[in-house]
Design an enzyme around this catalytic site. Sequence first.
Site, mmCIF file in Angstrom:
data_model
loop_
_atom_site.group_PDB
_atom_site.id
_atom_site.type_symbol
_atom_site.label_atom_id
_atom_site.label_comp_id
_atom_site.label_asym_id
_atom_site.label_seq_id
_atom_site.Cartn_x
_atom_site.Cartn_y
_atom_site.Cartn_z
ATOM 1 N N ARG A 174 0.829 -1.221 0.000
ATOM 2 C CA ARG A 174 0.000 0.000 0.000
ATOM 3 C C ARG A 174 0.862 1.270 0.000
ATOM 4 O O ARG A 174 0.528 2.263 0.636
ATOM 5 C CB ARG A 174 -0.929 0.034 1.222
ATOM 6 C CG ARG A 174 -1.982 -1.051 1.249
ATOM 7 C CD ARG A 174 -2.998 -0.888 0.102
ATOM 8 N NE ARG A 174 -4.133 -1.754 0.288
ATOM 9 C CZ ARG A 174 -4.153 -3.044 -0.049
ATOM 10 N NH1 ARG A 174 -3.095 -3.609 -0.593
ATOM 11 N NH2 ARG A 174 -5.234 -3.772 0.159
ATOM 12 N N SER A 245 -11.032 -0.958 2.940
ATOM 13 C CA SER A 245 -10.353 -1.099 4.234
ATOM 14 C C SER A 245 -10.045 0.292 4.785
ATOM 15 O O SER A 245 -9.401 1.091 4.116
ATOM 16 C CB SER A 245 -9.024 -1.834 4.065
ATOM 17 O OG SER A 245 -9.238 -3.139 3.607
ATOM 18 N N GLU A 341 -6.034 4.184 6.480
ATOM 19 C CA GLU A 341 -5.587 3.904 5.118
ATOM 20 C C GLU A 341 -5.947 5.025 4.120
ATOM 21 O O GLU A 341 -5.072 5.491 3.398
ATOM 22 C CB GLU A 341 -6.183 2.550 4.687
ATOM 23 C CG GLU A 341 -5.278 1.721 3.816
ATOM 24 C CD GLU A 341 -5.260 2.258 2.421
ATOM 25 O OE1 GLU A 341 -4.158 2.544 1.926
ATOM 26 O OE2 GLU A 341 -6.321 2.411 1.821
HETATM 27 N N1 EPU Z 1 -11.433 -10.924 10.210
HETATM 28 C C1 EPU Z 1 -12.267 -11.054 11.298
HETATM 29 N N2 EPU Z 1 -13.327 -10.208 11.404
HETATM 30 C C2 EPU Z 1 -13.610 -9.267 10.477
HETATM 31 C C3 EPU Z 1 -12.759 -9.142 9.369
HETATM 32 C C4 EPU Z 1 -11.664 -9.970 9.250
HETATM 33 O O1 EPU Z 1 -12.063 -11.875 12.151
HETATM 34 O O2 EPU Z 1 -14.587 -8.545 10.645
HETATM 35 C C5 EPU Z 1 -10.287 -11.826 10.069
HETATM 36 C C6 EPU Z 1 -10.667 -13.079 9.301
HETATM 37 O O3 EPU Z 1 -10.102 -14.193 9.938
HETATM 38 C C7 EPU Z 1 -10.017 -12.917 7.962
HETATM 39 C C8 EPU Z 1 -8.841 -12.015 8.278
HETATM 40 O O4 EPU Z 1 -9.251 -11.204 9.384
HETATM 41 O O5 EPU Z 1 -9.614 -14.119 7.420
HETATM 42 C C9 EPU Z 1 -8.442 -11.131 7.129
HETATM 43 O O6 EPU Z 1 -9.567 -10.440 6.630
HETATM 44 P P1 EPU Z 1 -9.879 -10.389 5.065
HETATM 45 O O7 EPU Z 1 -9.611 -11.690 4.457
HETATM 46 O O8 EPU Z 1 -11.220 -9.810 4.910
HETATM 47 O O9 EPU Z 1 -8.779 -9.423 4.456
HETATM 48 P P2 EPU Z 1 -8.079 -8.161 5.095
HETATM 49 O O10 EPU Z 1 -6.700 -8.505 5.501
HETATM 50 O O11 EPU Z 1 -8.984 -7.600 6.122
HETATM 51 C C10 EPU Z 1 -7.000 -7.202 2.934
HETATM 52 C C11 EPU Z 1 -6.943 -5.870 2.245
HETATM 53 C C12 EPU Z 1 -8.166 -5.662 1.363
HETATM 54 C C13 EPU Z 1 -8.211 -6.794 0.363
HETATM 55 C C14 EPU Z 1 -8.274 -8.114 1.132
HETATM 56 C C15 EPU Z 1 -8.210 -9.293 0.197
HETATM 57 C C16 EPU Z 1 -5.689 -4.359 3.668
HETATM 58 C C17 EPU Z 1 -5.753 -3.271 4.674
HETATM 59 N N3 EPU Z 1 -6.870 -4.829 3.247
HETATM 60 O O12 EPU Z 1 -8.082 -7.167 3.837
HETATM 61 O O13 EPU Z 1 -8.003 -4.444 0.665
HETATM 62 O O14 EPU Z 1 -9.343 -6.670 -0.483
HETATM 63 O O15 EPU Z 1 -7.142 -8.230 2.007
HETATM 64 O O16 EPU Z 1 -6.918 -9.398 -0.302
HETATM 65 O O17 EPU Z 1 -4.611 -4.778 3.265
HETATM 66 C C18 EPU Z 1 -8.557 -2.115 0.652
HETATM 67 O O18 EPU Z 1 -7.358 -1.877 0.739
HETATM 68 O O19 EPU Z 1 -9.424 -1.203 0.572
HETATM 69 C C19 EPU Z 1 -9.015 -3.494 0.656
HETATM 70 C C20 EPU Z 1 -10.294 -3.804 0.658
#
Ligand code: EPU
Length: 345
Positions: A174, A245, A341
């Site tokens: 990012r 995010s 972010e």
């Molecule tokens: N989780 C929870 N509760 C929640 C949300 C997440 O427990 O309410 C846990 C889950 O176990 C999940 C893990 O956190 O497996 C990770 O969450 P998720 O898979 O939704 O992905 P993320 O790490 O939260 C990142 C990026 C997203 C991108 C997704 C998919 C960042 C800050 N965010 O989210 O990017 O779409 O991975 O690759 O790096 C963005 O930047 O706007 C964005 C949406």
Amino acid sequence: MNRAQNASQPAKSTLNLGLKHRNTFGFDVSAELAYEITAPEQIPGVITEVAERKMVWRVLGGGSNVILPNVLPGATLLMNIAGQEIIATDKEASFIGVGGGVNWHEFVTWALENHFHGLENLALIPGTVGAAPIQNIGAYGVEIADYIDYIEAFDTMAHAFVTLSKEACQFAYRDSYFKQNPNRFIVTKVVFRIPKTWQARIHYADLAQQFANNPNPTPEDIFLAVCKIRMYKLPAPNVIGNAGSFFQNPVIPNEQYETLLKKHTSLVSYPDAPGKRKLAAGWLIDQCGFKGQRMGDVGVYENQALVLVNHGGGTAQDILGLAKCIQDKVHREFGVSLEIEPNIL
Ligand code: EPU
């Protein structure tokens, strides 16, 4: 309209332009003076004019990664440069030039339809092609940096058009050279290098689950699966305002991670640079009980705690107030700081 016709026309400007539909939070904001940029050649004139008038200025793409105040002072450059062309193709790859104002998802869809494969993991990310490299958008194991060949931009410091190679862009999680030098470059065109050999990338947990019974998905299958996951986890901005995010996933030293893991055995994290670990911010926020909570007109999305939403009528102040509550509680519970972010303008 072609570039030659455009070039002869200065950018159209409008006073007090409403931007409710040009920021995905849907905040009811207005720009004191907005310029509509439809061709790179218009940019030097606009920059000269704002400098002479000593105005602050900024560029707005799709408005999907910004928190806008009620009134945007000075000049706002609305990036509307269109165009998409196959520049060259060799044995290994195709090179595609895309205007900074093109909608990102429309480009991903076009690429898929024209058999340029690899971008499908990045489907449905809101925003424009020109804004995408600034924060090096990424999802489901792919980053835009993986596909960039070079970028054309206007360097407002040198007052000249420049070409930056992928290396010069200094992409990281990012992050990029553009983000490190805010308000210096205006991205006019992104040139992608799309390799001809393609391999499915479905290792990311959510995607792997979708393909548990199909180890050889096509690019189309992945595109559809990514769209399905995103539509569940991220509200459509035209229905509930949001900026994806809201916090970055924090990166902490391994020792701190080990200590946290002893106390919180279900902690979700990913490997990062040597000696470091990246935590799922969504998990941290969820554990603090914020998921689905509402604070006045703003709140935390019910299906993904990392997404803050505007239920309608919310303002930048409201969303930043909620963000502060979340940051404080996460810090108290886990000793981890969450970084916002989107750009706060
Ligand atoms: N989780 C929870 N509760 C929640 C949300 C997440 O427990 O309410 C846990 C889950 O176990 C999940 C893990 O956190 O497996 C990770 O969450 P998720 O898979 O939704 O992905 P993320 O790490 O939260 C990142 C990026 C997203 C991108 C997704 C998919 C960042 C800050 N965010 O989210 O990017 O779409 O991975 O690759 O790096 C963005 O930047 O706007 C964005 C949406």
